[in-house]
Design a protein around this motif. Structure first.
Motif, PDB file in Angstrom:
ATOM      1  N   ASN A 230      32.691  -2.361 -20.940  1.00  0.00           N
ATOM      2  CA  ASN A 230      31.240  -2.409 -21.032  1.00  0.00           C
ATOM      3  C   ASN A 230      30.683  -3.570 -20.224  1.00  0.00           C
ATOM      4  O   ASN A 230      29.699  -4.208 -20.615  1.00  0.00           O
ATOM      5  CB  ASN A 230      30.791  -2.519 -22.491  1.00  0.00           C
ATOM      6  CG  ASN A 230      31.075  -1.246 -23.278  1.00  0.00           C
ATOM      7  OD1 ASN A 230      31.010  -0.157 -22.719  1.00  0.00           O
ATOM      8  ND2 ASN A 230      31.385  -1.384 -24.549  1.00  0.00           N
ATOM      9  N   ARG A 231      31.297  -3.836 -19.077  1.00  0.00           N
ATOM     10  CA  ARG A 231      30.850  -4.939 -18.226  1.00  0.00           C
ATOM     11  C   ARG A 231      30.913  -4.532 -16.759  1.00  0.00           C
ATOM     12  O   ARG A 231      31.830  -3.820 -16.345  1.00  0.00           O
ATOM     13  CB  ARG A 231      31.716  -6.191 -18.432  1.00  0.00           C
ATOM     14  CG  ARG A 231      31.578  -6.831 -19.811  1.00  0.00           C
ATOM     15  CD  ARG A 231      32.528  -8.014 -19.972  1.00  0.00           C
ATOM     16  NE  ARG A 231      32.368  -8.660 -21.253  1.00  0.00           N
ATOM     17  CZ  ARG A 231      31.482  -9.622 -21.507  1.00  0.00           C
ATOM     18  NH1 ARG A 231      30.714 -10.068 -20.522  1.00  0.00           N
ATOM     19  NH2 ARG A 231      31.398 -10.169 -22.702  1.00  0.00           N
ATOM     20  N   SER A 253      30.194 -11.566 -14.511  1.00  0.00           N
ATOM     21  CA  SER A 253      30.266 -10.492 -15.495  1.00  0.00           C
ATOM     22  C   SER A 253      28.874 -10.230 -16.067  1.00  0.00           C
ATOM     23  O   SER A 253      28.197 -11.165 -16.501  1.00  0.00           O
ATOM     24  CB  SER A 253      31.242 -10.862 -16.618  1.00  0.00           C
ATOM     25  OG  SER A 253      31.248  -9.882 -17.627  1.00  0.00           O
ATOM     26  N   GLU A 255      26.956  -7.719 -18.871  1.00  0.00           N
ATOM     27  CA  GLU A 255      27.161  -6.752 -19.947  1.00  0.00           C
ATOM     28  C   GLU A 255      26.313  -5.502 -19.735  1.00  0.00           C
ATOM     29  O   GLU A 255      25.212  -5.561 -19.179  1.00  0.00           O
ATOM     30  CB  GLU A 255      26.810  -7.382 -21.305  1.00  0.00           C
ATOM     31  CG  GLU A 255      27.749  -8.503 -21.722  1.00  0.00           C
ATOM     32  CD  GLU A 255      27.433  -8.999 -23.122  1.00  0.00           C
ATOM     33  OE1 GLU A 255      26.475  -8.461 -23.726  1.00  0.00           O
ATOM     34  OE2 GLU A 255      28.132  -9.904 -23.602  1.00  0.00           O
ATOM     35  N   THR A 256      26.848  -4.377 -20.182  1.00  0.00           N
ATOM     36  CA  THR A 256      26.145  -3.096 -20.055  1.00  0.00           C
ATOM     37  C   THR A 256      26.598  -2.163 -21.170  1.00  0.00           C
ATOM     38  O   THR A 256      27.682  -2.331 -21.734  1.00  0.00           O
ATOM     39  CB  THR A 256      26.420  -2.450 -18.688  1.00  0.00           C
ATOM     40  OG1 THR A 256      25.732  -1.195 -18.628  1.00  0.00           O
ATOM     41  CG2 THR A 256      27.894  -2.190 -18.489  1.00  0.00           C
ATOM     42  N   ASN A 257      25.752  -1.197 -21.479  1.00  0.00           N
ATOM     43  CA  ASN A 257      26.110  -0.153 -22.440  1.00  0.00           C
ATOM     44  C   ASN A 257      26.667   1.082 -21.748  1.00  0.00           C
ATOM     45  O   ASN A 257      27.017   2.065 -22.407  1.00  0.00           O
ATOM     46  CB  ASN A 257      24.890   0.236 -23.281  1.00  0.00           C
ATOM     47  CG  ASN A 257      24.438  -0.889 -24.202  1.00  0.00           C
ATOM     48  OD1 ASN A 257      25.265  -1.625 -24.728  1.00  0.00           O
ATOM     49  ND2 ASN A 257      23.134  -1.022 -24.374  1.00  0.00           N
TER      50      ASN A 257
END
Length: 387
Positions: A230-231, A253, A255-257
């Motif tokens: 999720n990154r 880095s 973060e992401t969904n």
């Protein structure tokens, strides 16, 4: 030399064969009109029920949205209605044909037609041709209109805050992603995205984070990036913060969904795409390394849909086209017709799933429901008519 003459009452054996009378154009128009009126009524009733339940669901979702008025909710339901109605189209043709045959039987017109020597095939040919034409019009024009209206529905849903949390777009213009954060949102853009060995690689990447006042808080630019878990891992990223000089990071880095399963899920609903756009999209999506079997399966299913509509008319004739039936038997026939429709629907869903999972060839999975239904209906009609 005398010649032998035929007697006055003698006829050529070849000409003594009684033939079935041809179907008069007036009768063709009459039966077709019955079918079209029944089809229009069925579609209106089905559309009304779908719209009612859809509006109720949208009212529930927008209960806490102040700007969502009743008129807006109804308009959103109307935008989504044509796409949802596409799913129930085979049932509408099945019901319309059954209603048309029931009306002809109730008025004893079906008895007169059969007594005149008209076969079931002569009556069904105009209806089958009409169903084929209507199905082709739906594929060529109805489906693109439904897809365009659904796109407007999605846009309105995102505007009032009931859309998905991760608006995601992947096209020839690159990849776009917008994600909400605690105090704003993040925009990710990549000029090129490609999947290799279950890893998503991005090139020419830009990450922009917006604050609560819709002003940028920082921006990162990188030539390469990849999605890990999720990154987003950006290589050689240049980070710019308002009021500070740019800084370079060897690895950054973010973060992401977003994840690969979510990308596949986002593109596993090709019903919202126009029939004419599917071939180009399939070619592009596969060139990026992604699987487009769902879109390919839907494209073949759309091509076979007119044949499925014709098969529904044949199945309706099995239960409705019998001049010697009693009025009390109609309930049993209607129930049998409805159960047959649900069996065909279940079978089509099974083959559709098998085609998407590549268990069956896509063309076979898409055409199997139409072919099986048509052969079943034709076999039963042959048995009832000639057996």
């Amino acid at each position: 030399m005398k010649t032998k003459r035929h007697g006055r009452g003698h006829r050529d054996p070849a000409s003594s064969q009684p033939g079935r009378p041809g179907l008069h154009p007036t009768l063709i128009r009459y039966v077709s009109r019955h079918f079209l009126v029944a089809l229009l009524g069925t579609l209106l009733v089905t559309a009304g029920l779908i719209l009612l339940f859809d509006v109720i669901e949208l009212l529930r979702q927008t209960a806490k949205v102040e700007e969502a008025t009743l008129g807006m909710v109804v308009s959103m339901g109307l935008l989504r209605l044509p796409l949802v109605l596409q799913t129930g189209l085979p049932f509408a043709f099945l019901a319309a044909a059954m209603i048309a045959f029931w009306r002809l039987a109730r008025s004893s017109e079906l008895v007169v037609i059969r007594a005149a020597g008209v076969s079931v095939w002569q009556v069904l040919v105009p209806l089958v041709v009409l169903s084929m034409v209507l199905g082709a019009i739906n594929v060529a024009a109805g489906n693109p209109i439904a897809a365009a209206l659904f796109t407007q529905f999605e846009r309105k849903a995102h505007e009032i805050g009931i859309g998905g949390d991760n608006p995601f777009s992947l096209s020839q213009g690159g990849m776009w992603l917008r994600e909400s954060t605690d105090d704003g949102f993040t925009i990710v853009h990549a000029r090129d995205a490609r999947q290799e060995n279950r890893v998503l690689f991005l090139s020419d990447v830009m990450v922009l984070e917006m604050g609560p006042d819709d002003l940028p808080t920082w921006r990162a630019d990188a030539e390469q990036a990849r999605l890990a878990g999720n990154r987003f891992l950006l290589t050689g990223a240049m980070v710019s913060v308002p009021g500070r000089p740019p800084e370079r990071y060897e690895m950054l880095s973010v973060e992401t969904n977003l994840s690969l399963p979510k990308i596949q899920e986002r593109f596993a609903a090709p019903e919202s795409m126009s029939f004419w756009d599917l071939p180009d999209f399939i070619a592009f999506f596969e060139s990026a390394g992604f699987s487009a079997e769902a879109h390919r399966m839907h494209w073949h299913a759309m091509i076979s849909s007119p044949a499925l509509l014709c098969a529904m008319v044949l199945l309706a004739a099995v239960f409705g086209f019998n001049a010697r039936q009693r009025q009390g038997a109609w309930l049993i026939r209607v129930t049998g017709c409805a159960l047959t429709g649900f069996v065909i629907y279940f079978f089509s869903q099974v083959t559709y799933t098998l085609g998407q999972s590549q268990t069956l060839p896509v063309a076979l999975a898409a055409w199997a429901p139409a072919l099986v239904s048509a052969l079943l209906g034709a076999a039963l009609l042959f048995h009832l008519e000639d057996g």
